[in-house]
Design an enzyme around this catalytic site. Structure first.
Site, short mmCIF file in Angstrom:
data_model
loop_
_atom_site.label_atom_id
_atom_site.label_comp_id
_atom_site.label_asym_id
_atom_site.label_seq_id
_atom_site.Cartn_x
_atom_site.Cartn_y
_atom_site.Cartn_z
N LYS A 32 0.81 -1.22 0.00
CA LYS A 32 0.00 0.00 0.00
C LYS A 32 0.84 1.27 0.00
O LYS A 32 0.49 2.25 -0.66
CB LYS A 32 -0.96 0.01 1.18
CG LYS A 32 -0.31 0.07 2.57
CD LYS A 32 -1.35 0.05 3.66
CE LYS A 32 -0.72 0.09 5.04
NZ LYS A 32 0.03 1.32 5.31
N THR A 33 1.96 1.29 0.75
CA THR A 33 2.81 2.48 0.77
C THR A 33 3.41 2.73 -0.62
O THR A 33 3.52 3.88 -1.06
CB THR A 33 3.95 2.32 1.80
OG1 THR A 33 3.38 2.02 3.07
CG2 THR A 33 4.77 3.59 1.91
N GLU A 220 -3.81 4.15 6.55
CA GLU A 220 -4.34 3.48 7.75
C GLU A 220 -5.72 4.03 8.12
O GLU A 220 -6.02 4.31 9.28
CB GLU A 220 -3.37 3.65 8.93
CG GLU A 220 -1.97 3.12 8.67
CD GLU A 220 -1.88 1.60 8.64
OE1 GLU A 220 -2.94 0.94 8.74
OE2 GLU A 220 -0.78 1.06 8.49
#
Length: 752
Positions: A32-33, A220
């Site tokens: 995801k990052t 997040e």
């Protein structure tokens, strides 16, 4: 070759979808990052977006720094104009510029936790609040929760209705806010709340930042609370170019205020939102992912997704069941040592994950004995925890009044009104006359200018002298229980913070387990049980200063602390109903609480890259008593074809379906049963506050094999009834908590 060619198809789709609201459901280990940073680069390089118009928000400074570094490497020149920050850092920057519109000076002070405590003490003193009833930490926690839900003091008071205690807290909240404003200060919760209030009341300021941040990304997202959700919603309401990234299956911070509905209901709030699922995992083997998918699929409150990987199947999930928690710890430590000695891994490749901090104690002792370096992440050494040091300081004072550090540590713990002035005068008198601190306490009335504090000092000395007499008459574990009860230590930490208190009480229970284990070892080897001997053993085990401080160490941590990390080899320890899921969750019969625990299990499983071992124990000592536990229901949700039971453990050859959840506990010797009966009776007396004695009439209305109901543990089957001199000891296998031993007079079991 383009930087985007390294992305998989779903990652590319997420990067290239730049307009309108977007929810990226990013499974564990799905990159995801990488997607977020490439999306920022794409906006600038391909879409021509000014870096000035991009905002990226995350939760921790570490995560923000990592994202900043990656963005700088990808974008290069101009990347410094992108706002990459935490929620709190972003709000501080905004408030420093505009908070005058809310009646504050822009040079406002930010109060940390200690500042809050000091202010709360002043507020309680001003309002004449009884801090024995309304503990300062409880008040601070309640106010923090109110601010996270965007409740002003006035709104909090309205919600309190006619509740006397809530109205009292509302008074404190109102005065607390009044004092903050008078001091031109904000606490950390205010940083978020005041920014939302600024946007709600100052339309031109909101419009400025809506224009400024035309493209917003939030990492997040499953961890956001009410005020964070509103902050993001307000900023994105004009252009709707909001991209949130999260995983509802990893929402495990409800106790901190996180609201899973923020991610589950994203499309209801942003009706035109697109949803892209990142399901390809780059971290773990296929077997580990299949186990994680199987467990989490039992949750109903989730968005459907299934992790998959191109990685090999890998080893099956190793399941090991042991007779005791001692055997469990011994196996895990020896297994790690064996793999390292064979050159198959380094110490740093191994992580032991557990549900509660108290579980670390046994592992720590085993590692020290085996001379294996380890480190606790997100926590501290078991024997360095405040509550453990406090109880040990009492034991040291009883054993040796010359330990000035121990005496000074507990002279006002729990608080008994002994002020620092009195303590300093005793210390000065002791130094002047070259006497011990405790020795001077015993003659406190001789100390000049001691004043009215002398009576409280004398009361403390009387308490310690009382414990010294008890030490000659009671067993070691009875002495420790006596200290806990007589000082009101448990009640004092319960009054501080309900969430923190539970973990601290578990740690005290684990210390009591250590005491009982020490007694049993001494008896087995026909050695004397002494307080000095116990303290010496603890001192030797707790001394980890000589461990190798290089980076090659085994990692120990709770499952909550493990989120976001990964390790080649993971051990999930204590997989038992009543421990994981927790006893409170099992007995509460709340589906939402159970689903949160299952998400925690999912997080634990997906921390493993190549090898995962899940362990449980049939017997585990809790609060000094032996408990018989069922295997965790989460273990049973892992398909049998994914599990290897091996043959190097107690109970070799059993599969999960062979596990005898309802088997009768192994028979003990008469001596062991007598000891267990006394311990059970002692603890029952403490909990019930009653004397021992048989039920009225001397007979029970139920027998072995009957079904009975307990007010706390629910329904169960009577396994055995042993008649003692003054009561019946009844063993019941309860449907939920498992096997319990109790005395009939206190249990008040009802036949079904």
């Amino acid at each position: 070759m383009s930087i985007y060619d390294t992305l998989n198809d779903k990652q590319k789709e997420a990067v290239f979808h730049t307009e309108g609201p977007l929810l990226i459901l990013a499974g564990a280990g799905s990159g995801k990052t990488r997607v977020l940073t490439h999306r920022i680069a794409y906006l600038i390089e391909e879409k021509g977006v000014n870096p000035w118009n991009i905002l990226a928000i995350t939760f921790t400074n570490k995560a923000a720094a990592e994202m900043r570094e990656r963005v700088d490497n990808l974008v290069g020149f101009g990347s410094e104009r992108i706002w990459v920050s935490t929620f709190h850092s972003m709000c501080v920057r905004i408030l420093r510029r505009h908070i005058a519109l809310l009646g504050y000076d822009t040079n406002f002070t930010i109060y940390d936790t200690d500042d809050q405590k000091t202010l709360m003490r002043d507020v309680c003193k001003l309002l004449q609040i009884d801090t024995k009833i309304y503990k300062e930490r409880m008040l601070i926690g309640t106010i923090s929760h109110a601010k996270n839900e965007m409740l002003t003091p006035e709104e909090f008071r309205l919600q309190a209705g006619g509740d006397f205690h809530q109205k009292k807290i509302a008074d404190v909240y109102e005065e607390y806010e009044k004092q903050l404003r008078a001091n031109n200060a904000l606490d950390f919760d205010d940083l978020l709340l005041k920014t939302v209030q600024l946007f709600q009341t100052q339309r031109d300021v909101l419009e400025y930042y809506q224009e400024r941040f035309r493209y917003i990304m939030v990492d997040e997202y499953q961890d956001t609370n009410g005020v964070q959700f509103e902050l993001v919603r307000l900023l994105a309401s004009r252009y709707q170019n909001l991209c949130v990234v999260g995983d509802d299956d990893q929402s495990i911070y409800k106790f901190r205020g996180a609201d899973i509905r923020n991610i589950l209901d994203f499309e209801k709030v942003f009706t035109k939102a697109a949803v892209i699922k990142l399901e390809q995992n780059y971290r773990s083997t296929a077997n580990i992912l299949n186990a994680a998918n199987a467990v989490i699929s039992h949750n109903h409150g989730r968005k459907d997704k299934t992790l998959w990987t191109d990685n090999e199947d890998g080893d099956k999930i190793a399941f090991r069941q042991f007779d005791t928690a001692f055997d469990e710890a011994e196996y895990i430590v020896s297994d790690i040592k064996e793999h390292v000695e064979k050159g198959e891994c380094d110490y740093q490749d191994n992580a032991i994950l557990y549900r509660t901090n108290a579980q670390s104690r046994m592992f720590e002792e085993k590692f020290v004995t085996a001379n294996i370096p380890y480190k606790i992440i997100g926590g501290i050494n078991f024997y360095a925890r405040r509550e453990i040091k406090d109880i040990l300081a009492y034991l040291k004072t009883v054993d040796n009044g010359q330990d000035d550090l121990a005496v000074r540590r507990i002279i006002n713990v729990p608080k008994r009104g002994i002020g620092l002035t009195s303590i300093n005068r005793v210390q000065e008198y002791a130094a002047m006359h070259e006497k011990g601190f405790y020795e001077c306490l015993k003659g406190a009335d001789l100390i000049p200018d001691i004043g009215r504090g002398v009576s409280k000092l004398e009361s403390f000395v009387a308490l310690i002298e009382h414990f010294k007499v008890d030490a000659k008459e009671l067993t070691l574990h009875e002495l420790m229980q006596e200290i806990i009860d007589e000082t009101g230590y448990i009640e004092s930490i319960q009054a501080e913070s309900e969430i923190e208190a539970q973990a601290r009480i578990e740690n005290i229970d684990e210390l009591l387990n250590k005491v009982v284990a020490y007694e049993e070892v001494c008896e087995e080897h026909d050695e004397p049980v002494t307080l000095s001997g116990f303290l010496e053993e603890v001192a030797l085990v707790a001394d980890i200063d000589n461990l190798d401080e290089n980076s090659d160490y085994v990692v120990l941590m709770t499952l909550h602390s493990a989120k976001g990390l990964e390790f080649p080899r993971v051990y999930l320890a204590g997989m038992e109903d009543g421990l994981f899921p927790s006893y409170m969750t099992v007995t509460a019969d709340d589906p939402d609480e159970l689903e949160e625990e299952r998400r925690l299990c999912y997080v634990g499983i997906t921390r493993a890259q190549s090898e995962l071992t899940m362990t449980c124990a049939r017997r585990r000592m809790v609060r000094g008593e032996t408990q018989y536990n069922k295997m965790s229901r989460f273990l049973k949700e892992v398909p049998l074809e994914l599990i290897s039971t091996g043959n190097k453990f107690s109970g070799s050859g059993k599969s999960l379906t062979d596990h005898a959840d309802h088997e009768e506990p192994e028979r003990k010797t008469d001596y062991q049963m007598a000891r267990q009966a006394f311990k059970t009776k002692a603890f029952a007396a403490v909990q019930q506050g009653k004397s021992f004695g048989k039920p009225a009439g001397g007979k029970l209305e139920y027998g072995v094999g009957d079904r009975v109901r307990h007010i706390k543990f629910g329904e169960g089957t009577v396994l055995s009834i042993v008649e003692g001199g003054r009561d019946y000891e009844v063993t019941v296998n309860f449907d939920g908590p498992g096997t319990k031993k109790m005395f009939a007079a206190f249990a008040k079991l009802q036949k079904i």
